[in-house]
Write a protein that holds these residues in place. Structure first.
Motif, PDB file in Angstrom:
ATOM      1  N   ASP A   1     -27.605  21.701  56.427  1.00 48.60           N
ATOM      2  CA  ASP A   1     -26.513  20.928  55.837  1.00 48.60           C
ATOM      3  C   ASP A   1     -25.126  21.408  56.253  1.00 48.60           C
ATOM      4  O   ASP A   1     -24.169  20.653  56.185  1.00 48.60           O
ATOM      5  N   ALA A   2     -24.992  22.639  56.690  1.00 54.46           N
ATOM      6  CA  ALA A   2     -23.695  23.144  57.140  1.00 54.46           C
ATOM      7  C   ALA A   2     -23.273  22.493  58.457  1.00 54.46           C
ATOM      8  O   ALA A   2     -22.101  22.491  58.808  1.00 54.46           O
ATOM      9  N   GLU A   3     -24.214  21.915  59.176  1.00 59.42           N
ATOM     10  CA  GLU A   3     -23.935  21.319  60.482  1.00 59.42           C
ATOM     11  C   GLU A   3     -23.734  19.804  60.411  1.00 59.42           C
ATOM     12  O   GLU A   3     -23.691  19.152  61.451  1.00 59.42           O
ATOM     13  N   ASN A   4     -23.632  19.215  59.222  1.00 57.78           N
ATOM     14  CA  ASN A   4     -23.444  17.770  59.109  1.00 57.78           C
ATOM     15  C   ASN A   4     -22.235  17.335  59.918  1.00 57.78           C
ATOM     16  O   ASN A   4     -21.235  18.032  59.996  1.00 57.78           O
ATOM     17  N   THR A   5     -22.333  16.150  60.516  1.00 56.66           N
ATOM     18  CA  THR A   5     -21.269  15.638  61.375  1.00 56.66           C
ATOM     19  C   THR A   5     -20.815  14.280  60.852  1.00 56.66           C
ATOM     20  O   THR A   5     -21.644  13.407  60.594  1.00 56.66           O
ATOM     21  N   THR A   6     -19.496  14.106  60.712  1.00 55.85           N
ATOM     22  CA  THR A   6     -18.936  12.821  60.312  1.00 55.85           C
ATOM     23  C   THR A   6     -18.214  12.214  61.501  1.00 55.85           C
ATOM     24  O   THR A   6     -17.461  12.889  62.199  1.00 55.85           O
ATOM     25  N   LEU A   7     -18.498  10.939  61.746  1.00 55.88           N
ATOM     26  CA  LEU A   7     -17.854  10.223  62.831  1.00 55.88           C
ATOM     27  C   LEU A   7     -17.632   8.778  62.419  1.00 55.88           C
ATOM     28  O   LEU A   7     -18.149   8.341  61.399  1.00 55.88           O
ATOM     29  N   SER A   8     -16.839   8.054  63.192  1.00 51.96           N
ATOM     30  CA  SER A   8     -16.549   6.670  62.823  1.00 51.96           C
ATOM     31  C   SER A   8     -17.794   5.806  63.006  1.00 51.96           C
ATOM     32  O   SER A   8     -18.670   6.104  63.831  1.00 51.96           O
ATOM     33  N   LEU A   9     -17.822   4.726  62.258  1.00 54.18           N
ATOM     34  CA  LEU A   9     -18.945   3.792  62.332  1.00 54.18           C
ATOM     35  C   LEU A   9     -19.079   3.211  63.740  1.00 54.18           C
ATOM     36  O   LEU A   9     -20.181   3.097  64.270  1.00 54.18           O
TER      37      LEU A   9
ATOM     38  N   LYS B   1     -31.627  14.213  59.975  1.00 57.87           N
ATOM     39  CA  LYS B   1     -32.669  13.792  59.040  1.00 57.87           C
ATOM     40  C   LYS B   1     -32.265  12.576  58.207  1.00 57.87           C
ATOM     41  O   LYS B   1     -33.099  11.974  57.548  1.00 57.87           O
ATOM     42  N   LYS B   2     -30.954  12.193  58.246  1.00 57.50           N
ATOM     43  CA  LYS B   2     -30.495  11.043  57.486  1.00 57.50           C
ATOM     44  C   LYS B   2     -29.168  10.551  58.038  1.00 57.50           C
ATOM     45  O   LYS B   2     -28.356  11.339  58.508  1.00 57.50           O
ATOM     46  N   ILE B   3     -28.956   9.238  57.966  1.00 56.30           N
ATOM     47  CA  ILE B   3     -27.692   8.626  58.355  1.00 56.30           C
ATOM     48  C   ILE B   3     -27.090   8.048  57.078  1.00 56.30           C
ATOM     49  O   ILE B   3     -27.693   7.167  56.450  1.00 56.30           O
ATOM     50  N   LEU B   4     -25.929   8.548  56.691  1.00 62.98           N
ATOM     51  CA  LEU B   4     -25.268   8.102  55.470  1.00 62.98           C
ATOM     52  C   LEU B   4     -23.998   7.351  55.846  1.00 62.98           C
ATOM     53  O   LEU B   4     -23.064   7.922  56.398  1.00 62.98           O
ATOM     54  N   ILE B   5     -23.981   6.052  55.550  1.00 62.53           N
ATOM     55  CA  ILE B   5     -22.817   5.207  55.822  1.00 62.53           C
ATOM     56  C   ILE B   5     -21.839   5.365  54.660  1.00 62.53           C
ATOM     57  O   ILE B   5     -22.194   5.107  53.519  1.00 62.53           O
TER      58      ILE B   5
END
Length: 162
Positions: free
Chosen positions: A108-116, A157-161
């Protein structure tokens, strides 16, 4: 080995990368980041549309899904493939207010947020040398331009919009 798409979507769907090896939308990894790879993708979409048209015009006969040849099967087992993500995101019907996406990883420390839009244009690597990615998969995320080709986002493991 499944990846849920959740968050601001009308339909929470799950992706199963293990079946993509038979999907005609897949692209060879070495062709994905070149203009030629895009041309090949357009050609495969055109062929799929032609098959659909033939199936619709043959209403009296059920459409036949031809199997793969031995040569095609051998090629599948030798190559690495990516899958364009756009169709899956579109099928989830993203809410108009959604602007970004979080790729949730095993760590979970490596989660990445990017634009849709960046996600929609990207690729998931799902097969290396014809085999599913088991160790740090099930998929790796690559930007459309291949800028992270040497360092893809792994362990998704998951894609969260959002």
């Amino acid at each position: 080995m499944i990846i849920p798409i959740a968050g601001k979507v009308s339909y929470s769907i799950t992706l199963d990368p293990t079946v993509w090896i038979f999907d005609e939308r897949k692209i060879l990894l070495e062709n994905a980041f070149s203009p030629r790879g895009e041309k090949k993708k357009e050609d495969s979409i055109k062929k799929a549309a032609e098959r659909f048209d033939r199936a619709v015009l043959q209403k009296s006969k059920p459409p036949i899904n031809p199997g793969i040849t031995k040569k095609e099967g051998e090629e599948i087992l030798k190559n690495s493939y990516v899958m364009p993500i756009r169709d899956f995101i579109n099928n989830a019907v993203v809410d108009d207010s959604a602007k970004d996406v979080t790729l949730i990883t095993s760590d979970d420390a490596e989660n990445t947020t990017l634009s849709l839009e960046v996600l929609k244009e990207g690729y998931f690597l799902f097969s290396i040398n014809g085999k599913p990615i088991m160790e740090d998969g099930p998929v790796y995320f690559y930007y459309k331009d291949g800028s992270n080709k040497d360092n893809p986002i792994k362990n998704i493991k998951k894609i969260l919009i959002n």
